[in-house]
Write a protein that holds these residues in place. Structure first.
Motif, PDB file in Angstrom:
ATOM      1  N   ASN A 221      32.719 -16.882  45.552  1.00  0.00           N
ATOM      2  CA  ASN A 221      32.965 -15.441  45.442  1.00  0.00           C
ATOM      3  C   ASN A 221      34.454 -15.116  45.542  1.00  0.00           C
ATOM      4  OD1 ASN A 221      30.272 -14.925  45.007  1.00  0.00           O
ATOM      5  ND2 ASN A 221      29.829 -14.501  47.151  1.00  0.00           N
ATOM      6  N   MET A 222      35.201 -15.901  46.314  1.00  0.00           N
ATOM      7  CA  MET A 222      36.645 -15.716  46.390  1.00  0.00           C
ATOM      8  C   MET A 222      37.283 -15.998  45.025  1.00  0.00           C
ATOM      9  SD  MET A 222      39.474 -17.571  48.853  1.00  0.00           S
ATOM     10  CE  MET A 222      39.095 -19.161  48.115  1.00  0.00           C
ATOM     11  N   HIS A 223      36.826 -17.042  44.341  1.00  0.00           N
ATOM     12  CA  HIS A 223      37.321 -17.342  42.994  1.00  0.00           C
ATOM     13  C   HIS A 223      37.111 -16.148  42.061  1.00  0.00           C
ATOM     14  CE1 HIS A 223      38.521 -21.599  42.888  1.00  0.00           C
ATOM     15  NE2 HIS A 223      37.560 -21.832  43.769  1.00  0.00           N
ATOM     16  N   LEU A 224      35.943 -15.513  42.133  1.00  0.00           N
ATOM     17  CA  LEU A 224      35.646 -14.357  41.282  1.00  0.00           C
ATOM     18  C   LEU A 224      36.586 -13.198  41.586  1.00  0.00           C
ATOM     19  CD1 LEU A 224      31.733 -14.433  41.417  1.00  0.00           C
ATOM     20  CD2 LEU A 224      33.208 -15.160  39.517  1.00  0.00           C
ATOM     21  N   ALA A 225      36.844 -12.944  42.871  1.00  0.00           N
ATOM     22  CA  ALA A 225      37.747 -11.853  43.258  1.00  0.00           C
ATOM     23  C   ALA A 225      39.175 -12.143  42.809  1.00  0.00           C
ATOM     24  CB  ALA A 225      37.691 -11.644  44.771  1.00  0.00           C
ATOM     25  N   LEU A 226      39.612 -13.379  42.964  1.00  0.00           N
ATOM     26  CA  LEU A 226      40.952 -13.761  42.515  1.00  0.00           C
ATOM     27  C   LEU A 226      41.086 -13.559  41.012  1.00  0.00           C
ATOM     28  CD1 LEU A 226      41.433 -16.983  44.634  1.00  0.00           C
ATOM     29  CD2 LEU A 226      42.903 -14.941  44.745  1.00  0.00           C
ATOM     30  N   GLU A 227      40.100 -14.026  40.264  1.00  0.00           N
ATOM     31  CA  GLU A 227      40.128 -13.891  38.806  1.00  0.00           C
ATOM     32  C   GLU A 227      40.199 -12.419  38.389  1.00  0.00           C
ATOM     33  OE1 GLU A 227      37.189 -14.777  35.035  1.00  0.00           O
ATOM     34  OE2 GLU A 227      37.144 -16.163  36.722  1.00  0.00           O
ATOM     35  N   ALA A 228      39.425 -11.573  39.058  1.00  0.00           N
ATOM     36  CA  ALA A 228      39.428 -10.145  38.734  1.00  0.00           C
ATOM     37  C   ALA A 228      40.793  -9.511  38.996  1.00  0.00           C
ATOM     38  CB  ALA A 228      38.349  -9.420  39.542  1.00  0.00           C
ATOM     39  N   ALA A 229      41.552 -10.098  39.918  1.00  0.00           N
ATOM     40  CA  ALA A 229      42.879  -9.572  40.259  1.00  0.00           C
ATOM     41  C   ALA A 229      44.000 -10.269  39.479  1.00  0.00           C
ATOM     42  CB  ALA A 229      43.122  -9.730  41.756  1.00  0.00           C
ATOM     43  N   GLY A 230      43.630 -11.153  38.559  1.00  0.00           N
ATOM     44  CA  GLY A 230      44.629 -11.849  37.751  1.00  0.00           C
ATOM     45  C   GLY A 230      45.280 -13.019  38.459  1.00  0.00           C
ATOM     46  N   ALA A 231      44.520 -13.681  39.325  1.00  0.00           N
ATOM     47  CA  ALA A 231      45.058 -14.798  40.095  1.00  0.00           C
ATOM     48  C   ALA A 231      44.054 -15.949  40.101  1.00  0.00           C
ATOM     49  CB  ALA A 231      45.356 -14.349  41.525  1.00  0.00           C
ATOM     50  N   CYS A 232      44.468 -17.049  40.724  1.00  0.00           N
ATOM     51  CA  CYS A 232      43.591 -18.207  40.898  1.00  0.00           C
ATOM     52  C   CYS A 232      43.854 -18.805  42.273  1.00  0.00           C
ATOM     53  CB  CYS A 232      43.806 -19.234  39.792  1.00  0.00           C
ATOM     54  SG  CYS A 232      45.429 -20.014  39.821  1.00  0.00           S
ATOM     55  N   ILE A 233      43.120 -19.833  42.614  1.00  0.00           N
ATOM     56  CA  ILE A 233      43.213 -20.394  43.963  1.00  0.00           C
ATOM     57  C   ILE A 233      44.614 -20.917  44.275  1.00  0.00           C
ATOM     58  CG2 ILE A 233      42.460 -22.752  43.469  1.00  0.00           C
ATOM     59  CD1 ILE A 233      40.593 -22.345  46.020  1.00  0.00           C
ATOM     60  N   GLU A 234      45.364 -21.361  43.280  1.00  0.00           N
ATOM     61  CA  GLU A 234      46.725 -21.852  43.505  1.00  0.00           C
ATOM     62  C   GLU A 234      47.697 -20.716  43.836  1.00  0.00           C
ATOM     63  OE1 GLU A 234      44.920 -22.772  40.773  1.00  0.00           O
ATOM     64  OE2 GLU A 234      44.495 -24.858  41.316  1.00  0.00           O
ATOM     65  N   ASP A 235      47.249 -19.473  43.687  1.00  0.00           N
ATOM     66  CA  ASP A 235      48.074 -18.310  44.025  1.00  0.00           C
ATOM     67  C   ASP A 235      47.835 -17.812  45.448  1.00  0.00           C
ATOM     68  OD1 ASP A 235      49.248 -18.111  41.422  1.00  0.00           O
ATOM     69  OD2 ASP A 235      47.375 -17.229  40.707  1.00  0.00           O
ATOM     70  N   VAL A 236      46.877 -18.405  46.147  1.00  0.00           N
ATOM     71  CA  VAL A 236      46.592 -17.984  47.521  1.00  0.00           C
ATOM     72  C   VAL A 236      47.742 -18.433  48.416  1.00  0.00           C
ATOM     73  CG1 VAL A 236      45.028 -18.285  49.487  1.00  0.00           C
ATOM     74  CG2 VAL A 236      44.099 -17.971  47.181  1.00  0.00           C
ATOM     75  N   ILE A 237      48.199 -17.516  49.272  1.00  0.00           N
ATOM     76  CA  ILE A 237      49.315 -17.803  50.170  1.00  0.00           C
ATOM     77  C   ILE A 237      48.846 -18.058  51.602  1.00  0.00           C
ATOM     78  CG2 ILE A 237      49.851 -15.382  50.679  1.00  0.00           C
ATOM     79  CD1 ILE A 237      52.836 -16.194  50.502  1.00  0.00           C
ATOM     80  N   SER A 238      47.688 -17.541  51.993  1.00  0.00           N
ATOM     81  CA  SER A 238      47.139 -17.827  53.319  1.00  0.00           C
ATOM     82  C   SER A 238      45.664 -17.453  53.364  1.00  0.00           C
ATOM     83  CB  SER A 238      47.904 -17.076  54.415  1.00  0.00           C
ATOM     84  OG  SER A 238      47.657 -15.695  54.330  1.00  0.00           O
ATOM     85  N   THR A 239      44.954 -18.061  54.318  1.00  0.00           N
ATOM     86  CA  THR A 239      43.539 -17.741  54.509  1.00  0.00           C
ATOM     87  C   THR A 239      43.225 -17.622  55.993  1.00  0.00           C
ATOM     88  OG1 THR A 239      42.738 -20.031  54.661  1.00  0.00           O
ATOM     89  CG2 THR A 239      42.815 -19.038  52.454  1.00  0.00           C
ATOM     90  N   ARG A 240      42.134 -16.933  56.246  1.00  0.00           N
ATOM     91  CA  ARG A 240      41.520 -16.894  57.568  1.00  0.00           C
ATOM     92  C   ARG A 240      40.045 -17.145  57.343  1.00  0.00           C
ATOM     93  NH1 ARG A 240      42.640 -11.652  60.020  1.00  0.00           N
ATOM     94  NH2 ARG A 240      44.693 -12.560  60.249  1.00  0.00           N
ATOM     95  N   VAL A 241      39.519 -18.187  57.971  1.00  0.00           N
ATOM     96  CA  VAL A 241      38.118 -18.568  57.820  1.00  0.00           C
ATOM     97  C   VAL A 241      37.388 -18.197  59.109  1.00  0.00           C
ATOM     98  CG1 VAL A 241      36.510 -20.458  57.353  1.00  0.00           C
ATOM     99  CG2 VAL A 241      38.796 -20.460  56.280  1.00  0.00           C
ATOM    100  N   LEU A 242      36.429 -17.308  58.987  1.00  0.00           N
ATOM    101  CA  LEU A 242      35.646 -16.832  60.127  1.00  0.00           C
ATOM    102  C   LEU A 242      34.277 -17.490  60.105  1.00  0.00           C
ATOM    103  CD1 LEU A 242      36.473 -13.054  59.619  1.00  0.00           C
ATOM    104  CD2 LEU A 242      37.711 -14.700  61.045  1.00  0.00           C
TER     105      LEU A 242
END
Length: 135
Positions: free
Chosen positions: A62-83
């Motif tokens: 689902n994160m991949h889908l949100a990134l794609e909708a925003a014009g980005a991909c996983i290599e564009d992620v700068i930080s994460t928080r995993v809960l």
């Protein structure tokens, strides 16, 4: 294509971490702040009830889908928080292993947290992410 995210590695506080300790972007990068990616199916039901690995995988999908909708991909992620809804470190590691594998060589700065409860019935995992792109 030039990426906006540069990962910064450090020997401090230890060499053990499975991710970079910092990340930077150049002036003019566009930031994308994603809502927490949840392990939800298209019909709104929670995927993988009771299964930390399955929920982590669905949250990554689902994160991949949100990134794609925003014009980005996983290599564009700068930080994460995993809960992870658990007090058992093994459950946190199970979810983390799935998320970490999804990022491959793009080992962004990340925080892994055990929490008491998450928002959806049966939800065990949620992934927050920030991305940056150069338009």
């Amino acid at each position: 294509m030039s990426r906006a995210v540069t990962l910064v590695r450090s020997n401090a506080p230890s060499d053990v971490a499975q991710y970079a300790y910092a990340a930077t972007t150049p002036n003019g990068a566009r930031f994308i702040f994603l809502a927490g990616s949840c392990p939800l199916n298209e019909d709104g039901t929670t995927a993988g009830v009771g299964d930390y690995a399955a929920q982590a995988a669905k949250a990554v999908e689902n994160m991949h889908l949100a990134l794609e909708a925003a014009g980005a991909c996983i290599e564009d992620v700068i930080s994460t928080r995993v809960l992870v809804a658990s007090t058992d470190r093994a459950d946190l590691v199970t979810a983390w292993d799935v998320v970490r594998a999804a990022f491959g060589d793009h080992d962004v700065p990340s925080t892994l947290m055990g929490v008491t409860v998450l928002g959806y019935d049966g939800q065990l995992v949620e992934i927050e992410a920030i991305a940056a792109v150069i338009d």
